[in-house]
Design an enzyme around this catalytic site. Sequence first.
Site, PDB file in Angstrom:
ATOM      1  CD  GLU A  60      -0.361   8.465  -2.931  1.00 18.03           C
ATOM      2  OE1 GLU A  60      -0.642   9.324  -2.326  1.00 18.03           O
ATOM      3  OE2 GLU A  60      -1.060   7.709  -3.802  1.00 18.03           O
ATOM      4  CD  GLU A 110      -3.544   7.507  -6.840  1.00 20.69           C
ATOM      5  OE1 GLU A 110      -2.794   6.499  -6.544  1.00 20.69           O
ATOM      6  OE2 GLU A 110      -2.971   8.270  -7.585  1.00 20.69           O
ATOM      7  N   GLY A 167      -3.037   4.699  -3.524  1.00 24.02           N
ATOM      8  CA  GLY A 167      -3.592   4.034  -4.488  1.00 24.02           C
ATOM      9  C   GLY A 167      -4.941   3.613  -4.247  1.00 24.02           C
ATOM     10  CB  ALA A 192       1.009   1.357  -4.750  1.00 24.29           C
TER      11      ALA A 192
HETATM   12  C1  LIG Z   1      -2.709   1.289   6.236  1.00 21.52           C
HETATM   13  C2  LIG Z   1      -1.938   2.096   7.351  1.00 21.52           C
HETATM   14  C3  LIG Z   1      -2.669   3.180   7.946  1.00 21.52           C
HETATM   15  C4  LIG Z   1      -2.201   0.938   8.425  1.00 21.52           C
HETATM   16  O1  LIG Z   1      -1.604   1.271   9.870  1.00 21.52           O
HETATM   17  P1  LIG Z   1      -1.368   0.126  10.799  1.00 21.52           P
HETATM   18  O2  LIG Z   1      -0.922   1.231  12.057  1.00 21.52           O
HETATM   19  O3  LIG Z   1      -2.771  -0.742  11.324  1.00 21.52           O
HETATM   20  O4  LIG Z   1      -0.365  -0.874  10.509  1.00 21.52           O
HETATM   21  P2  LIG Z   1       1.202  -0.672   9.826  1.00 21.52           P
HETATM   22  O5  LIG Z   1       1.408   0.743   9.458  1.00 21.52           O
HETATM   23  O6  LIG Z   1       1.846  -1.075  11.002  1.00 21.52           O
HETATM   24  O7  LIG Z   1       0.988  -1.532   8.656  1.00 21.52           O
HETATM   25  C5  LIG Z   1       1.125  -3.261   8.819  1.00 21.52           C
HETATM   26  C6  LIG Z   1       1.958  -3.828   7.757  1.00 21.52           C
HETATM   27  O8  LIG Z   1       1.406  -3.612   6.574  1.00 21.52           O
HETATM   28  C7  LIG Z   1       2.652  -2.791   5.927  1.00 21.52           C
HETATM   29  N1  LIG Z   1       2.132  -2.040   4.958  1.00 21.52           N
HETATM   30  C8  LIG Z   1       1.043  -0.872   5.017  1.00 21.52           C
HETATM   31  N2  LIG Z   1       0.817  -0.219   4.098  1.00 21.52           N
HETATM   32  C9  LIG Z   1       1.540  -0.846   3.081  1.00 21.52           C
HETATM   33  C10 LIG Z   1       1.648  -0.752   1.760  1.00 21.52           C
HETATM   34  N3  LIG Z   1       0.858   0.186   1.022  1.00 21.52           N
HETATM   35  N4  LIG Z   1       2.452  -1.355   0.820  1.00 21.52           N
HETATM   36  C11 LIG Z   1       2.973  -2.690   1.465  1.00 21.52           C
HETATM   37  N5  LIG Z   1       3.201  -2.822   3.069  1.00 21.52           N
HETATM   38  C12 LIG Z   1       2.355  -1.981   3.503  1.00 21.52           C
HETATM   39  C13 LIG Z   1       3.450  -2.324   6.803  1.00 21.52           C
HETATM   40  O9  LIG Z   1       4.801  -2.038   6.575  1.00 21.52           O
HETATM   41  C14 LIG Z   1       3.300  -3.295   8.102  1.00 21.52           C
HETATM   42  O10 LIG Z   1       3.975  -4.449   7.833  1.00 21.52           O
HETATM   43  P3  LIG Z   1       5.553  -4.541   8.387  1.00 21.52           P
HETATM   44  O11 LIG Z   1       6.044  -5.870   8.030  1.00 21.52           O
HETATM   45  O12 LIG Z   1       6.428  -3.429   7.973  1.00 21.52           O
HETATM   46  O13 LIG Z   1       5.440  -4.310   9.912  1.00 21.52           O
HETATM   47  C15 LIG Z   1      -0.623   2.217   7.517  1.00 21.52           C
HETATM   48  O14 LIG Z   1       0.234   0.888   7.288  1.00 21.52           O
HETATM   49  C16 LIG Z   1      -0.056   3.165   6.402  1.00 21.52           C
HETATM   50  O15 LIG Z   1      -0.280   4.412   6.544  1.00 21.52           O
HETATM   51  N6  LIG Z   1       0.376   2.385   5.034  1.00 21.52           N
HETATM   52  C17 LIG Z   1       0.980   3.446   4.058  1.00 21.52           C
HETATM   53  C18 LIG Z   1      -0.252   3.747   3.380  1.00 21.52           C
HETATM   54  C19 LIG Z   1       0.506   4.555   2.187  1.00 21.52           C
HETATM   55  O16 LIG Z   1       1.359   5.381   2.220  1.00 21.52           O
HETATM   56  N7  LIG Z   1      -0.068   4.533   1.068  1.00 21.52           N
HETATM   57  C20 LIG Z   1       0.480   4.896  -0.326  1.00 21.52           C
HETATM   58  C21 LIG Z   1       1.358   3.919  -1.014  1.00 21.52           C
HETATM   59  S1  LIG Z   1       2.077   4.390  -2.651  1.00 21.52           S
HETATM   60  C22 LIG Z   1       0.966   4.666  -3.793  1.00 21.52           C
HETATM   61  O17 LIG Z   1      -0.270   4.347  -3.302  1.00 21.52           O
HETATM   62  C23 LIG Z   1       1.354   5.233  -5.073  1.00 21.52           C
HETATM   63  C24 LIG Z   1      -0.022   5.281  -5.913  1.00 21.52           C
HETATM   64  O18 LIG Z   1      -0.352   6.528  -6.105  1.00 21.52           O
HETATM   65  C25 LIG Z   1       0.486   5.013  -7.314  1.00 21.52           C
HETATM   66  C26 LIG Z   1       1.241   4.142  -7.714  1.00 21.52           C
HETATM   67  C27 LIG Z   1       1.420   4.008  -8.947  1.00 21.52           C
HETATM   68  C28 LIG Z   1       2.682   3.277  -9.275  1.00 21.52           C
HETATM   69  C29 LIG Z   1       3.253   3.498 -10.605  1.00 21.52           C
HETATM   70  C30 LIG Z   1       4.636   3.143 -10.796  1.00 21.52           C
HETATM   71  C31 LIG Z   1       5.044   3.944 -11.781  1.00 21.52           C
HETATM   72  C32 LIG Z   1       6.480   4.080 -11.697  1.00 21.52           C
HETATM   73  C33 LIG Z   1       7.041   5.033 -12.781  1.00 21.52           C
HETATM   74  C34 LIG Z   1       8.443   4.649 -12.886  1.00 21.52           C
HETATM   75  C35 LIG Z   1       9.025   5.130 -13.953  1.00 21.52           C
HETATM   76  C36 LIG Z   1      10.392   4.898 -14.138  1.00 21.52           C
HETATM   77  C37 LIG Z   1      10.811   4.979 -15.526  1.00 21.52           C
HETATM   78  O19 LIG Z   1      10.153   5.652 -16.486  1.00 21.52           O
HETATM   79  O20 LIG Z   1      11.889   4.140 -15.779  1.00 21.52           O
END
Ligand SMILES: CC(C)(COP(=O)(O)OP(=O)(O)OC[C@H]1O[C@@H](n2cnc3c(N)ncnc32)[C@H](O)[C@@H]1OP(=O)(O)O)[C@@H](O)C(=O)NCCC(=O)NCCSC(=O)C[C@@H](O)CCCCCCCCCCCCC(=O)O
Length: 719
Positions: A123, A103, A100, A61
Amino acid sequence: MAEYNRVSECVGLITLRNPPVNALSAAVRQGIVDTVQRALSDPNVKSVVICGQNGIFCGGADIKEFRSNMTGPPLIPMIHAIESANKPVVAAIEGSALGGGLELALGCHYRIAHSKARLGLPEVSLGLLPAAGGSQRLPRLIGVPAALNLITTGRHVTAAEALQLGIVDQVTDHNTVAAAVKFALSVAGRSLDPRRISTHPCPQQPDLDALFEEVMQKVRQSARGAIAPIACVQAVRAAATLPYAQGMERERELMATLFTSGQARALQYCFFAERAVGRWRMPSGARWDTSKPRPVHKAAVIGLGTMGRGITVALAQTGLSVIAVETQEKQLMEAKQAISGMLERGAKGRGVAPALDGVIYSQNIQAVADVDLVIEAVFEDIALKTKVFQQLSAVCKPGTLLCTNTSALDVDQLASETPNPELVVGMHFFAPAHVMKLLEVVYGPRSSPQAVATAMQLGKKMGKASVAVGNCRGFVGNRMLKPYIEEAFFLLEEGATPELVDQALEEFGFPMGVFRMSDLSGLDVGWRVRKGDGLVEPGTASGRSARIRQGRRYSPLGDLLCEEGRFGQKTGRGWYQYDKPGSRVARFDPWLHSFLGAYRAQHGLVARRIDHQEVLERCLYALINEGFHILDDGIAAGPEDIDVIYVSGYGWPRHRGGPMFYANMVGLAKVLERLEHYQQLHPEVPHLQPSSLLRRLVASGSPPIHKWGEAIKKLHSQL
Ligand SMILES: CC(C)(COP(=O)(O)OP(=O)(O)OC[C@H]1O[C@@H](n2cnc3c(N)ncnc32)[C@H](O)[C@@H]1OP(=O)(O)O)[C@@H](O)C(=O)NCCC(=O)NCCSC(=O)C[C@@H](O)CCCCCCCCCCCCC(=O)O
């Protein structure tokens, strides 16, 4: 967004396009919904492949979207639509499939991964749980124990492990998309019922209750107050015990609690802060994107004590060729054995060959003549380090970068001992240097941007969270630690015990309280520094005047313990007692408690009741206040630099985001009010005097942390 193409005549190929990691932003989700719909409604398409552009499937996500109201199609129905499709959908996983992203892949009917791909549900490290069905599908696919492990730790697995666990169906060394297309063709027309993970029960597991109890206990212990790991266990339990629809409802409820929690905000802040510190800037205006690092092929380490050994290992593990110099023959032999052992153990853990040949040992400093960079790691003594720097200046080829591993000494003073002060920077490693994540790269007023860029790049190669900081006593981390420790000493004088102070700090989330930490690192370290500062006096004087030194309140408690030979774990006695020297289990020591009583009596101090709240406010707000001074002085570029230093190197609980983020969460006005309160009670303690930056921020309405820059004179922050 997502691009659609028809390939091999009857395969719909959907490519996620959202650089750099193809995060599932609103536009990408919309793109997936539209292209899946298009593929399913096209009678010429028999199967579908989903891949990501630029060699990365999907980073999950879009975390940036979590900061505001989320728009666009939600993930859960999108993934359901894929799973219930009547044509096979195959995920072609290159690079990463995380959160995500995985997922989404679990909603597909098949998963083909490149051998270099990494998969995971991280997450938990963002204060969340896999809430797009991941907590319900993964246990159904790979069983409860393995799913619990992956979801509660957030660890990434290799493609090989993913295959072994049953997360992926095939691993390829070749073109993943081509392999997935071929595979998609081969399964077209087959029944998809067995491939819809949500329709399966979890594999049977004996003693489910006992398993969950055991894991929950383990998780509670290691979580140190973090709530996400516990919610992850609860979500997997729902998968194991409830039908899928009810499990999804439980996943949603748990996520709703986590999503709005301060912990999730703190952990997501840490994620971005760790990346922001790589975009360093110096007060001169020099910055990461305009300063080219020098190539480093060969490095040297001078002095093979504990720090030098760890640094040698960290350098060798990056593949560099390292000259390790130690003038004492016996010490050199011991170091060689120790370094080889560390390299072998490290290589075994990573499943690679140890880089033993990468290290050449020498007793002669002349051996470093042709290296590109030297890290001096001799004893923390300015005269000795000066001598080594003078020798290095005479021996090294022109242009060699000279780095000093010091925790507090003046980097600029050392630089002034060399003909090329622009080539000198500090590299402050933390023990054990091959394990600890933090590296402070210290620039003096004359350090060149190129020297800083080179040290920062080397730090990154070593896998360190490298933070560029200005030169001052203790740099950032140790400078802030001083008021924290002093407050803990004052609390003992006023009636607290080491047990009480440590318990308060450990319940806050530190792995060790200040006194257990002091016993571990050795009380003599601080004693030596205080002696050097002229603060230590014989311990016979009594009364208030004996506790005012250099015009401010001073507690000689640590000095008195050292005079008794109580240096901590290594002597078996410190703030606690240990079964024998070197033992690690801290036990209550009656001697220490009668010593504290006698000390208070000698100094006319009356013990009062001190609660956890006061311990936290005095220790943590004093530390935070110093952080504000550091920002105002331009020693750290922004609050995120301080926070990364504290989370990576000083045990600050990550789910509290670092000291400056914590101050922001508590409320700057409250921090100011409590500092003013304690300052009135203890006017002889300068570190309780609120910093002018804190006052300015409060006066300007306590802006959120990413807007502090406007109140900082010397801003060069990135967030
Ligand atoms: C992917 C990586 C391993 C890559 O690593 P690498 O070293 O190559 O690069 P960087 O880490 O330097 O990243 C480059 C650049 O990209 C940005 N970035 C990386 N990942 C993301 C991302 N997921 N989103 C946005 N930006 C990202 C990073 O910041 C860098 O940019 P910058 O400008 O900062 O230098 C590595 O990047 C990595 O590990 N990434 C994270 C992976 C991760 O953790 N993924 C999980 C994300 S959370 C998710 O997926 C959630 C899902 O399970 C479900 C979502 C459901 C959502 C539903 C919401 C419901 C809310 C309910 C609220 C109810 C409230 C109410 O009721 O009121």
